[in-house]
Design a protein around this motif. Structure first.
Motif, mmCIF file in Angstrom:
data_model
loop_
_atom_site.group_PDB
_atom_site.id
_atom_site.type_symbol
_atom_site.label_atom_id
_atom_site.label_comp_id
_atom_site.label_asym_id
_atom_site.label_seq_id
_atom_site.Cartn_x
_atom_site.Cartn_y
_atom_site.Cartn_z
ATOM 1 N N ALA A 66 0.547 -1.255 0.138
ATOM 2 C CA ALA A 66 -0.127 -0.233 0.033
ATOM 3 C C ALA A 66 0.853 1.257 -0.096
ATOM 4 N N ILE A 67 0.305 2.217 -0.420
ATOM 5 C CA ILE A 67 1.126 3.554 -0.485
ATOM 6 C C ILE A 67 0.998 4.072 0.814
ATOM 7 N N GLN A 68 2.164 4.177 1.425
ATOM 8 C CA GLN A 68 2.226 4.774 2.874
ATOM 9 C C GLN A 68 2.213 6.363 3.053
ATOM 10 N N ASN A 69 1.275 6.827 3.865
ATOM 11 C CA ASN A 69 0.965 8.261 3.986
ATOM 12 C C ASN A 69 1.947 8.677 4.954
ATOM 13 N N LEU A 70 2.851 9.518 4.284
ATOM 14 C CA LEU A 70 3.813 10.462 5.065
ATOM 15 C C LEU A 70 3.086 11.411 6.164
ATOM 16 N N MET A 71 2.017 11.740 5.710
ATOM 17 C CA MET A 71 1.360 12.631 6.531
ATOM 18 C C MET A 71 0.432 12.058 7.791
ATOM 19 N N SER A 72 0.652 10.840 8.026
ATOM 20 C CA SER A 72 0.122 10.123 8.906
ATOM 21 C C SER A 72 0.885 9.995 10.143
ATOM 22 N N GLY A 73 0.347 9.637 11.375
ATOM 23 C CA GLY A 73 1.133 9.611 12.633
ATOM 24 C C GLY A 73 2.229 8.948 12.399
ATOM 25 N N GLU A 74 2.259 7.812 11.582
ATOM 26 C CA GLU A 74 3.440 6.890 11.561
ATOM 27 C C GLU A 74 4.171 7.455 10.395
ATOM 28 N N GLY A 75 3.829 8.336 9.624
ATOM 29 C CA GLY A 75 4.831 8.801 8.413
ATOM 30 C C GLY A 75 5.500 9.918 9.114
ATOM 31 N N LEU A 76 4.684 10.670 10.050
ATOM 32 C CA LEU A 76 5.428 11.899 10.829
ATOM 33 C C LEU A 76 6.757 11.086 11.604
ATOM 34 N N GLN A 77 6.323 10.229 12.384
ATOM 35 C CA GLN A 77 7.275 9.517 13.237
ATOM 36 C C GLN A 77 8.454 8.996 12.226
ATOM 37 N N TYR A 78 8.256 8.451 10.990
ATOM 38 C CA TYR A 78 9.260 8.269 10.446
ATOM 39 C C TYR A 78 9.958 9.319 9.757
ATOM 40 N N ILE A 79 9.284 10.516 9.486
ATOM 41 C CA ILE A 79 10.363 11.515 9.139
ATOM 42 C C ILE A 79 11.149 12.136 10.009
ATOM 43 N N LEU A 80 10.664 12.081 11.280
ATOM 44 C CA LEU A 80 11.592 12.711 12.273
ATOM 45 C C LEU A 80 12.706 11.884 12.840
ATOM 46 N N THR A 81 12.422 10.653 12.904
ATOM 47 C CA THR A 81 13.201 9.513 13.530
ATOM 48 C C THR A 81 14.201 8.954 12.615
ATOM 49 N N SER A 82 13.911 9.251 11.163
ATOM 50 C CA SER A 82 15.049 8.680 9.960
ATOM 51 C C SER A 82 15.862 9.946 9.474
ATOM 52 N N MET A 83 15.482 11.049 9.994
ATOM 53 C CA MET A 83 16.212 12.132 9.093
ATOM 54 C C MET A 83 17.688 11.994 9.220
ATOM 55 N N LEU A 84 18.318 11.632 10.253
ATOM 56 C CA LEU A 84 19.733 11.574 10.541
ATOM 57 C C LEU A 84 20.308 10.361 9.785
ATOM 58 N N THR A 85 19.647 9.195 10.028
ATOM 59 C CA THR A 85 20.185 7.912 9.401
ATOM 60 C C THR A 85 19.929 8.038 7.779
ATOM 61 N N ASN A 86 18.920 8.536 7.360
ATOM 62 C CA ASN A 86 18.739 8.896 6.033
ATOM 63 C C ASN A 86 20.077 9.407 5.411
ATOM 64 N N PHE A 87 20.442 10.506 6.146
ATOM 65 C CA PHE A 87 21.622 11.514 5.828
ATOM 66 C C PHE A 87 22.935 10.588 5.857
ATOM 67 N N THR A 88 23.282 10.033 7.142
ATOM 68 C CA THR A 88 24.463 9.500 7.196
ATOM 69 C C THR A 88 24.744 7.998 6.818
ATOM 70 N N GLY A 89 23.505 7.359 6.449
ATOM 71 C CA GLY A 89 23.460 6.164 5.866
ATOM 72 C C GLY A 89 23.200 6.033 4.115
ATOM 73 N N PHE A 90 23.322 7.392 3.730
ATOM 74 C CA PHE A 90 23.300 7.527 2.276
ATOM 75 C C PHE A 90 24.456 7.011 1.493
ATOM 76 N N ALA A 91 24.695 5.911 0.738
ATOM 77 C CA ALA A 91 25.703 5.259 0.307
ATOM 78 C C ALA A 91 26.470 6.188 -0.410
ATOM 79 N N PRO A 92 26.311 7.077 -1.078
ATOM 80 C CA PRO A 92 27.249 8.210 -1.801
ATOM 81 C C PRO A 92 27.890 9.022 -1.004
ATOM 82 N N LEU A 93 27.532 9.140 0.263
ATOM 83 C CA LEU A 93 28.063 10.003 0.875
ATOM 84 C C LEU A 93 29.621 9.611 1.324
ATOM 85 N N GLY A 94 29.689 8.497 2.514
ATOM 86 C CA GLY A 94 30.837 7.960 2.777
ATOM 87 C C GLY A 94 31.660 7.770 1.484
ATOM 88 N N THR A 95 31.187 7.047 0.482
ATOM 89 C CA THR A 95 32.069 6.492 -0.666
ATOM 90 C C THR A 95 32.939 7.488 -1.229
#
Length: 509
Positions: A66-95
């Motif tokens: 299902a298309i997951q709604n980023l404006m839902s409670g779960e979606g907002l939690q994902y946006i806040l909790t994943s922001m740093l890992t999205n950045f630091t875990g982005f493959a091209p950055l460290g490489t």
């Protein structure tokens, strides 16, 4: 040369078109903000999709997503909790940052500039054009710096030989800009793009990895083919068009270099040979851990770990040169040079923060999978799924370069859409990546939005004070058309002949 308006003539249709593109392109936001807006667009789109209970069947697992709604409670939690890992875990950055530690050191101590000077200025007169073209194409070892360093050096060499300096400048800029994607070595561009490709492929298959070596074979052939193309365009089209140079510009034609440059270059070569010898011993040693379980190289831990191998090579030659010429007197100097090279990457780091969020939202919401699956179905329904679809994509990318010139930014935009889409049609992500690279490189030199375009224009005016943007564009168009045409032909030859584009990489999954 006079500008058209100075001769009382209006600009032609094509120049007016380019001027319009420049005006429109200048109104685009900074690439960082483009990714911010795209992330917001994905958030909004996920909400709209969820209203219609949109879903898609994953082609690999058969699972209904299902298309997951980023404006839902779960979606907002994902946006806040994943922001740093999205950045630091982005493959091209460290490489990219890792590989630039080595390449940046080699550049800061003066090794790359010395190597470029020696290659061009020591070439036989009859081979100078080919030498400039070859060095220009190989110049992406120093990333974008080659587009600033090589054109003025090439112009000086041509001027010194009694040839038209603008022809030298033209082949230098064209080779460094339009030939940007090719190299005999695996360099920072390979690491950067393959990291983004891996992230995009994970939308459908999180086990698939695109390595920096996956376009290597095609790039090696491209170096030699494009060297010949650039030289022929220069000698058969550009120089006859320019005629004899009659300018009176006073230009520095000296070849100033560090008094110990020759010794430094020799020691750098010796360091490279020693490093490669040790590497070969490690690979060929019986039961080497760098080979796979069957004793092969494709695939192997060696290829998977090619980035630290390249880093070690550039650190070795950079330190050898720097110690010899005195630009490295202690470990603090080496660390300082590496620090300076990372400072130069600050814009990339900022851009990746926004790009990583967009790609993460695109993936988490399942919109990427939905677009890929339904896009593939649409293309199959209209019977447009063959190799000529890929050719159309190459041309599309070359045109998009007029609006977005950053190769990494543009690939970060395109990869999440086109890699999963073409994977659905059976094409390998590394194959799609190679198609992108050809389109992106070919038009680098004719888009006024290229930040180095204006820099090269200033070099051009040292020899022709009346030269304008149209002058430079008119010199570059023959290269762009030739590079794009020949590259597509070479791409098709590899495709129909079944040649590998890199170690173990064929067009199809």
């Amino acid at each position: 040369m006079k500008k058209p308006e100075e001769n009382g003539k209006k600009n032609g249709f094509f120049i007016r078109f380019l001027n319009t593109v420049e005006k429109l392109g200048n109104r685009l936001p900074d690439p960082f903000m483009i990714f911010v807006y795209l992330a917001i667009a994905v958030i909004i789109a996920s909400y709209i999709f969820s209203l219609f209970n949109a879903s898609v069947v994953h082609p690999g697992t058969g699972e209904t997503l299902a298309i997951q709604n980023l404006m839902s409670g779960e979606g907002l939690q994902y946006i806040l909790t994943s922001m740093l890992t999205n950045f630091t875990g982005f493959a091209p950055l460290g490489t990219v940052l890792a590989i630039m530690l080595g390449i940046g050191l080699a550049e800061k101590v003066g090794l790359l500039e010395t190597a470029i000077r020696k290659t061009i200025m020591k070439a036989p007169a009859s081979m100078v054009t080919y030498a400039v073209a070859f060095v220009g194409i190989m110049g992406n070892i120093a990333s974008d710096a080659a587009q600033i360093l090589i054109p003025p050096l090439a112009a000086m060499v041509f001027y010194k030989l009694g040839r038209h300096p603008l022809a030298g400048l033209a082949v230098g800029f064209a080779s460094a800009g339009a030939g940007f994607t090719a190299n005999l070595l695996i360099v920072g561009t390979d690491a950067l793009l393959s990291g983004i490709s891996t992230e995009a492929a994970a939308i459908l298959d999180d086990t698939l990895v695109v390595t920096p070596a996956d376009n290597w074979y095609f790039n090696i052939v491209s170096v030699f083919v494009m060297t010949v193309v650039a030289a022929l365009v220069t000698e058969k089209i550009i120089e006859p068009k320019l005629g004899k140079y009659e300018g009176g510009a006073v230009v520095d034609v000296s070849s100033e270099e560090h008094p110990k440059a020759n010794k430094g270059l020799r020691n750098a070569v010796l360091a490279a040979l020693a490093y490669i010898a040790l590497l070969l011993v490690a690979i060929l040693w019986p039961d080497s851990p760098l080979r796979n379980e069957d004793g092969g190289i494709i695939p192997s831990p060696f290829l998977s770990g090619i980035v630290p191998v390249i880093l070690g090579l550039f650190l070795s030659v950079g330190v050898a040169y720097g110690v010899t010429v005195g630009t490295i007197k202690s470990s603090k100097d080496a660390v300082g040079h590496m620090g300076e090279s990372i400072k130069d990457m600050s814009g990339f780091i900022v851009l990746i923060f926004a790009a990583s969020q967009f790609i993460a939202y695109f993936t988490w919401s399942n919109i990427g999978t939905w677009v890929a699956v339904n896009g593939a179905v649409l293309l199959e329904d209209i019977n447009f799924t063959g190799i000529y679809l890929i050719v159309g994509y190459i041309i599309f990318t070359s045109l998009l370069n007029f609006l977005i010139t950053s190769g990494s930014a543009k690939w970060a935009l395109e990869a999440p859409v086109f890699i999963p889409l073409f994977m659905q049609l059976g094409y390998h992500p590394a194959f799609t990546q190679m198609a992108y690279r050809m389109g992106d490189s070919s038009t680098n030199i004719i888009t006024p939005l290229n930040p180095y375009f204006i820099v090269v224009l200033s070099f051009l005016r040292q020899y022709d004070k009346n030269a304008g943007m149209g002058t430079l564009i008119s010199l570059m168009i023959p290269y762009t058309l030739s590079f794009l045409t020949v590259w597509i032909i070479l791409f098709l030859i590899f495709f129909f002949a079944g040649f590998q584009y890199g170690p173990g990489i064929t067009p199809f999954l």
